[in-house]
Structures are given as structure tokens and as C-alpha cells.
Design an enzyme around this catalytic site. Structure first.
Site, mmCIF file in Angstrom:
data_model
loop_
_atom_site.group_PDB
_atom_site.id
_atom_site.type_symbol
_atom_site.label_atom_id
_atom_site.label_comp_id
_atom_site.label_asym_id
_atom_site.label_seq_id
_atom_site.Cartn_x
_atom_site.Cartn_y
_atom_site.Cartn_z
ATOM 1 N N SER A 51 53.983 18.718 -14.924
ATOM 2 C CA SER A 51 53.111 19.882 -15.126
ATOM 3 C C SER A 51 51.685 19.447 -15.447
ATOM 4 O O SER A 51 51.460 18.417 -16.074
ATOM 5 C CB SER A 51 53.656 20.710 -16.288
ATOM 6 O OG SER A 51 52.680 21.598 -16.766
ATOM 7 N N GLN A 87 52.008 18.610 -10.421
ATOM 8 C CA GLN A 87 51.699 20.041 -10.297
ATOM 9 C C GLN A 87 50.269 20.240 -10.765
ATOM 10 O O GLN A 87 49.891 19.773 -11.831
ATOM 11 C CB GLN A 87 52.670 20.881 -11.142
ATOM 12 C CG GLN A 87 52.407 22.373 -11.084
ATOM 13 C CD GLN A 87 51.552 22.865 -12.237
ATOM 14 O OE1 GLN A 87 51.736 22.419 -13.369
ATOM 15 N NE2 GLN A 87 50.621 23.762 -11.975
ATOM 16 N N TYR A 92 46.625 22.977 -10.776
ATOM 17 C CA TYR A 92 46.035 24.300 -10.549
ATOM 18 C C TYR A 92 44.693 24.066 -9.886
ATOM 19 O O TYR A 92 44.072 23.008 -10.097
ATOM 20 C CB TYR A 92 45.809 25.034 -11.871
ATOM 21 C CG TYR A 92 47.082 25.434 -12.558
ATOM 22 C CD1 TYR A 92 47.831 26.512 -12.096
ATOM 23 C CD2 TYR A 92 47.545 24.732 -13.673
ATOM 24 C CE1 TYR A 92 49.011 26.880 -12.711
ATOM 25 C CE2 TYR A 92 48.730 25.101 -14.303
ATOM 26 C CZ TYR A 92 49.454 26.168 -13.817
ATOM 27 O OH TYR A 92 50.624 26.534 -14.418
ATOM 28 N N THR A 107 50.223 25.552 -7.973
ATOM 29 C CA THR A 107 50.874 26.780 -8.433
ATOM 30 C C THR A 107 49.919 27.954 -8.233
ATOM 31 O O THR A 107 48.766 27.892 -8.667
ATOM 32 C CB THR A 107 51.272 26.627 -9.911
ATOM 33 O OG1 THR A 107 52.170 25.522 -10.004
ATOM 34 C CG2 THR A 107 51.946 27.872 -10.452
ATOM 35 N N LYS A 115 53.443 26.522 -4.730
ATOM 36 C CA LYS A 115 54.510 27.054 -5.611
ATOM 37 C C LYS A 115 54.146 28.447 -6.129
ATOM 38 O O LYS A 115 53.013 28.668 -6.547
ATOM 39 C CB LYS A 115 54.702 26.106 -6.797
ATOM 40 C CG LYS A 115 55.662 26.612 -7.862
ATOM 41 C CD LYS A 115 55.929 25.540 -8.900
ATOM 42 C CE LYS A 115 56.956 25.971 -9.921
ATOM 43 N NZ LYS A 115 56.413 26.788 -10.995
ATOM 44 N N HIS A 156 58.343 31.915 -11.230
ATOM 45 C CA HIS A 156 57.991 31.188 -12.459
ATOM 46 C C HIS A 156 59.085 31.408 -13.524
ATOM 47 O O HIS A 156 58.808 31.457 -14.720
ATOM 48 C CB HIS A 156 56.636 31.701 -12.973
ATOM 49 C CG HIS A 156 55.724 30.624 -13.504
ATOM 50 N ND1 HIS A 156 54.672 30.122 -12.798
ATOM 51 C CD2 HIS A 156 55.689 29.988 -14.701
ATOM 52 C CE1 HIS A 156 54.025 29.224 -13.525
ATOM 53 N NE2 HIS A 156 54.624 29.115 -14.688
ATOM 54 N N ARG A 168 58.426 34.349 -15.823
ATOM 55 C CA ARG A 168 57.393 34.209 -16.865
ATOM 56 C C ARG A 168 56.040 34.788 -16.447
ATOM 57 O O ARG A 168 55.106 34.773 -17.220
ATOM 58 C CB ARG A 168 57.213 32.723 -17.211
ATOM 59 C CG ARG A 168 58.468 32.102 -17.766
ATOM 60 C CD ARG A 168 58.393 30.591 -17.761
ATOM 61 N NE ARG A 168 57.548 30.055 -18.805
ATOM 62 C CZ ARG A 168 57.913 29.859 -20.062
ATOM 63 N NH1 ARG A 168 59.132 30.200 -20.439
ATOM 64 N NH2 ARG A 168 57.087 29.330 -20.940
HETATM 65 C C1 FNR Z 1 57.359 26.639 -16.663
HETATM 66 N N1 FNR Z 1 56.933 26.691 -15.327
HETATM 67 C C2 FNR Z 1 55.740 26.094 -14.958
HETATM 68 N N2 FNR Z 1 55.354 26.076 -13.650
HETATM 69 C C3 FNR Z 1 54.215 25.474 -13.280
HETATM 70 O O1 FNR Z 1 53.897 25.462 -12.089
HETATM 71 N N3 FNR Z 1 53.429 24.850 -14.208
HETATM 72 C C4 FNR Z 1 53.749 24.822 -15.533
HETATM 73 O O2 FNR Z 1 53.039 24.245 -16.353
HETATM 74 C C5 FNR Z 1 54.935 25.487 -15.936
HETATM 75 N N4 FNR Z 1 55.302 25.533 -17.249
HETATM 76 C C6 FNR Z 1 56.513 26.063 -17.628
HETATM 77 C C7 FNR Z 1 56.920 26.000 -18.949
HETATM 78 C C8 FNR Z 1 58.186 26.462 -19.312
HETATM 79 C C9 FNR Z 1 58.647 26.369 -20.732
HETATM 80 C C10 FNR Z 1 59.040 27.014 -18.331
HETATM 81 C C11 FNR Z 1 60.427 27.499 -18.681
HETATM 82 C C12 FNR Z 1 58.632 27.097 -17.029
HETATM 83 C C13 FNR Z 1 57.797 27.317 -14.297
HETATM 84 C C14 FNR Z 1 58.789 26.302 -13.740
HETATM 85 O O3 FNR Z 1 58.136 25.321 -12.984
HETATM 86 C C15 FNR Z 1 59.837 26.982 -12.849
HETATM 87 O O4 FNR Z 1 59.207 27.744 -11.858
HETATM 88 C C16 FNR Z 1 60.806 27.884 -13.625
HETATM 89 O O5 FNR Z 1 61.104 27.330 -14.883
HETATM 90 C C17 FNR Z 1 62.081 28.073 -12.841
HETATM 91 O O6 FNR Z 1 62.935 28.946 -13.472
HETATM 92 P P1 FNR Z 1 64.138 28.483 -14.429
HETATM 93 O O7 FNR Z 1 64.837 27.321 -13.789
HETATM 94 O O8 FNR Z 1 63.524 28.141 -15.742
HETATM 95 O O9 FNR Z 1 64.981 29.719 -14.512
#
Ligand code: FNR
Length: 382
Positions: A109, A129, A131, A157, A252, A276, A279
Site C-alpha cells: 500500500s 499500489q 495513487y 487505485t 484497481k 475496496h 470501505r
Molecule cells: C484496504 N484497502 C486498500 N486499498 C488500496 O488500494 N490502498 C490502501 O491503502 C488500502 N488500505 C486498506 C486498509 C484496510 C485496513 C483494508 C481492510 C483495506 C482495500 C484492499 O486493497 C482490498 O480492496 C479490500 O480489502 C478487499 O476486501 P476484503 O478482502 O478486505 O474483503
């Protein structure tokens, strides 16, 4: 809200919730707004069964796959998870070691505590990953670092133009952590194992971004840098990124076929169908529901990875039967890291891999190529 089931990761999820201070446990578990998307992501898998088949030779089953130009021993990767290094002193580097030992992919990340350079040193060619920041010079610097440290590709992302309310974080004052309140301090002290582990690592910073901000504390740094995420990013912005980055480029946060088509037309090598993990947009369709249209839009011009809600081997096989090249897991590896560091991440990866192998075998499929050939016919719509 309805508690979604944690599947093969139930043990590490429960352990993570015990070990972590509430505000970190909720940070990992939580979603945006009403958290409906998280529930839908899981529910969508329940609508499909995988048809058992016999009279096939499945003495050896190979779950290996080729994705984003890499060979993985199982058809999944670790998704980028911000702040993962705050969950256990083994941090992102520990997770990368576990992924490497198991032969699965890993993405670092932008908001990782270990800088990408440290994760790259582990080997196994992770993906960075990133931005697109408002400050393109800063974005270029991230790209230069990724190239310099040998990242195998980048994942940009695109679903974070807006930061939605995550009610659990608001309740816990998560985003004001730079100056912890007495209640937050007490909450942390109530988790001595976590405190002791973290205390040994000094004052945490977002190692990947610390050079770009003078803010103090991880939350100050996160706030500063989150404000840098460019909400004007459009197809021309993606084309700019494509012109700046010569390596593999994955987009993504794709949930609409037109976005997938635009990403590929702008020169992306693949897309990640993701909400995400619930989220960002809430309510959003489940990723599994939109997957087939996106696979159609990509027309074989790139890999299509799906994430959000993968918790079982059956989920992995279902997604692949519906056209995904592979899948990606976020919270599961974060829970495993929190529960027991690198060793737990390795065990969690192996548990999911084993379920994939078992399900393939029970479906009479000797490998992923056979699953692709059978496609949706491997499934039963309930
Ligand atoms: C994320 N995700 C995420 N994605 C991304 O592109 N950059 C990031 O910094 C983060 N940070 C992040 C923190 C936390 C605590 C979580 C749970 C998720 C999203 C992540 O890459 C992914 O898309 C999801 O977590 C997939 O869903 P599941 O497997 O958690 O259900």
C-alpha cells in the site's frame, strides 16, 4: 449490523480482534456508511454452488496461475492494506516474506508503514499500489522509487476520490490518533501484547510517505497525504500515468464495464474489480455481481482480478469460474498479521490455498486451466 462470516480466517479474525486495541480492530473490520456493501460482498457468493463431479483423476491438483505476468502457486494475492504495519511488529515485510514462501503475489500500500524499498528487498517482485497525487512531481517520485527498488508493476487505485465516513472510525476517533486521548491510551494499554510489540519499534511513521510530509504521527501524515489524492483523475490522467510508467500497470477499484474499457484503452495491463472491501461506496453492488460484465468489457486484453469478500476456497473457485484470472484478499491477511505476525500470515495463505485445491478436486478439476474451460458450467445458481 449483520456480522459477516470470516470463513477459513475465523480463527485469526477472532484473535486479531482480541489482540488489537479496539480502534485498530475496527479500522480493519469496518466499512463505509451502513456497511451494507461488506455484507453484500459475502452474500453474493452464497448464491452460487459448485457442482461436485466424480470419475475424474484428481490425484494431483495444481492451483497455480499466471497473473500480472507472474506465476503464483495459488490463484490469489495479498491486497494493498494501509497501516498494516501497525497491526504487528512483523509489519508489511513479514507479510511479504510469508507471501514469498507460499508463492503468491503481494501488493504494498501507498500507506504502508514499511517503505516499498524494504518490502522489495524481501524479493518475490511485489507490486506497488499508488495513487495519482495532485502534485504530479510527487507521483513521479513514487514511480521512480518503484522502478528503482524493482517493483514488478504498479496498481493505481481509482475508487478513493472521496473519503467517505467510516462510522466505526469516527466513534473511535481513529483519524485524530496523532494526539491520543486518555480513553484511547487506556484502550491501547488494555492490549499489552500489542503495546509491547509496537513499543520495540519506536515511533511509527508511514515509512512509504514520510519523506513527503512534515506532519507528525501517522495520522497527521495520513491526513496530509490523503488530501493529495487527486479527485480530478480521469482517463487523460490515467493516460498520463501510462506515459510515465513503463512497467506493468493495473487499475484497481473498477466496478463498471465502461471504467474497465477505459482503463484498458488507456493502456492498463489489467484491472482489479474491487469495491475496496466495502470501505468506499456504500451501498455498492457486490464485486461478484459485476464481474461477468467487466470480464466481457476487457475482452481478454488484460487480467481481471477480483477482491472484496473472499473468505473461502469456494469463493476463489466461484470467482474464477465467472471469469476472474485470480482474486485478492485484504482483511484476511491483515487479521492474520495481527494475530501472529509472519507465521500466521503464512498459515492463513496455506489454509486458503488448501481449500482451493480441495474444491477443485471435488469439482473434478485438475487445474485452473480445466476450471477456465468449464467456466460458469462448474457452478449452480441457487
Ligand atoms: C484496504 N484497502 C486498500 N486499498 C488500496 O488500494 N490502498 C490502501 O491503502 C488500502 N488500505 C486498506 C486498509 C484496510 C485496513 C483494508 C481492510 C483495506 C482495500 C484492499 O486493497 C482490498 O480492496 C479490500 O480489502 C478487499 O476486501 P476484503 O478482502 O478486505 O474483503
Amino acid at each position: 449490523m449483520t456480522r459477516v462470516d470470516d470463513g477459513v480466517f475465523s480463527g485469526v479474525a477472532a484473535s486479531a480482534r482480541r489482540r488489537l486495541p479496539r480502534l485498530f480492530a475496527d479500522y480493519v473490520d469496518g466499512g463505509a456508511h451502513g456497511e451494507w456493501t461488506m455484507v453484500r460482498n459475502r452474500e453474493a457468493f452464497r448464491e452460487w454452488g459448485i457442482v461436485p463431479r466424480g470419475l475424474k483423476n484428481v490425484e494431483t491438483v495444481d492451483a497455480g496461475v499466471r497473473c500480472f505476468g507472474q506465476e503464483w502457486a495459488a490463484p490469489f494475492m495479498l491486497a494493498p492494506v494501509g497501516f498494516a504495519g501497525m497491526l504487528h511488529p512483523d509489519r508489511e515485510v513479514g507479510a511479504a516474506r510469508a507471501a514469498l514462501r507460499c508463492g503468491v503475489g503481494m501488493a504494498v500500500s501507498t500507506f504502508s508503514i514499511d517503505p516499498m524499498e524494504a518490502v522489495a528487498k524481501v524479493g518475490g517482485a511485489p507490486l506497488a499500489q499508488i495513487y495519482v497525487f495532485r502534485d504530479r512531481g510527487l507521483t513521479r517520485d513514487m514511480l521512480a522509487r518503484a522502478a528503482q527498488c524493482g517493483m514488478d508493476g504498479i496498481i493505481v487505485t481509482i475508487d478513493t476520490a472521496i473519503t467517505p465516513v467510516r462510522e466505526r472510525d469516527v466513534r473511535n476517533g481513529f483519524r485524530h490518533l496523532s494526539r491520543p486521548t486518555l480513553i484511547q491510551m487506556a484502550g491501547m494499554m488494555a492490549h499489552p501484547r500489542w503495546c509491547l510489540g509496537m513499543a520495540g519499534r519506536g515511533t511509527p511513521t508511514i515509512g512509504n510517505l514520510a519523506a513527503y510530509t512534515s506532519a507528525h504521527g501517522i495520522m497527521g501524515q495520513a491526513k496530509d497525504m490523503a488530501a493529495q489524492i487527486d479527485p480530478t483523475l480521469d482517463r487523460a490522467g490515467l493516460e498520463w500515468l501510462r506515459s510515465e510508467w513503463k512497467g506493468r500497470l493495473v487499475v484497481k477499484g473498477v466496478m463498471h464495464p465502461e471504467d474497465a474499457g477505459n482503463a484498458i484503452a488507456a493502456g492498463a495491463d489489467g484491472v482489479i474489480v474491487s469495491n475496496h472491501g466495502g470501505r468506499q461506496m456504500d451501498p455498492s453492488p457486490a464485486t461478484l455481481d459485476v464481474l461477468p460484465q467487466i470480464v466481457d468489457a476487457v475482452e481478454g486484453r488484460g487480467d481481471v482480478v477480483l477482491d472484496s469478500g473472499i473468505r473461502r476456497g469456494g469463493d476463489v473457485v466461484t470467482a474464477l469460474a465467472l471469469g476472474a484470472t485470480a482474486v485478492s484478499i485484504g482483511r484476511p491477511w491483515a487479521w492474520a498479521l495481527a494475530a501472529g505476525g509472519e507465521t500466521s500470515v503464512e498459515k492463513a495463505i496455506r489454509a486458503l490455498s488448501q481449500e482451493v485445491v480441495d474444491i477443485l478436486g471435488l469439482a473434478g478439476l485438475e487445474d485452473i486451466a480445466a476450471l477456465r474451460r468449464r467456466g460458469p458450467q462448474a457452478l449452480w445458481k441457487l
